[in-house]
Design an enzyme around this catalytic site. Sequence first.
Site: not given
Length: 355
Positions: A133-135, A159, A163
């Site tokens: 993810t970009d997060e 989260y 990741k």
Amino acid sequence: MNILVTGGAGFIGSALCRHLAVVPENRVINLDKLTYAGNQASLWEIEDLPNYRFVKGDVCDEALVADLLRAENINRIMHLAAETHVDRSIDGPTTFIESNILGTFRLLQAALKYWRGLSKPEAQNFRFHHVSTDEVFGDLAFDGSMFNERSPYAPSSPYSASKAASDHLVRAWHHTFGLPVVLSNCSNNYGPFHFPEKLVPLVILNALGDKPLPIYGNGANVRDWLYVDDHARALELVAARGKNGESYNIGGDSERSNLCVVETICDILDHKRPRCKDGSYRNLITFVADRPGHDRRYAMDTSKIKRELDWQPQESFETGLAKTIDWYLENDWWWQPIRDRSYWGERLGRPVAAQ
């Protein structure tokens, strides 16, 4: 390709399985333990195809994974199995640590052992594709900056931290053990079969039910939006042609504030299914207290995947959102049973707001 897709009953995973399985030359094995967001109904279009197989199981089960890799002669692992919802990670981070970090570790161990036992040509054709993810990159200011594949990691939530840790594990197994890997980091996905607690389906279904449309803070937080079928096409390209050890950013080139997203949904619904009373669906918008650690903005530089793999998103935000809304209007058979299980907009006694 003989492909093991982990988490293939989830939103992005099911879109990927549907995309891959329509090619008869592909053999698609879907491994999913069917947690709350996993839904085999999302796979009804391919469930009877001879080149598709569903296996209920956990990526933490190394013995099961090892058996599947050998029995199906897998040459691509596409790892999507993960807990993904930021709010849930704030309320209960343990599951995210176990699934996203430990699950990735167990899968890497099984993949490494399998890869080491392949013949040289088979080993050269093997890839472990880790989908992220970009997060993991953290927070951007409201300026022209963007995340690229070399951006430092600065996760903000349990989260995104889980990741980020899984990304680091995959790179470590490549650099230390030589495991052939590719990675991809995507922006916010939307489209059909999206679990109703996420922003776009939550707003669509709350609006149809004439329920409040809660938005965190003032709605100024910005995300880049990617139609899920465009993402599935990109994932296929990364798995097939991505360079060993490289990562690829995948985004929709569609930055929108949360308030803009919600207002756009309201405007489309005003046209497609007008409210019976009280004017526009915009009148249902409600601003609620912001969540902890809410990142201001994400934006993706997607020039690498466009240049190296010749990928472009086919849907604009407007065309993709219109298709998504049409799908939810026409497919209550899929989402109504989920809503009936109390996912309509309450979580642990308080509103779930648009992210």
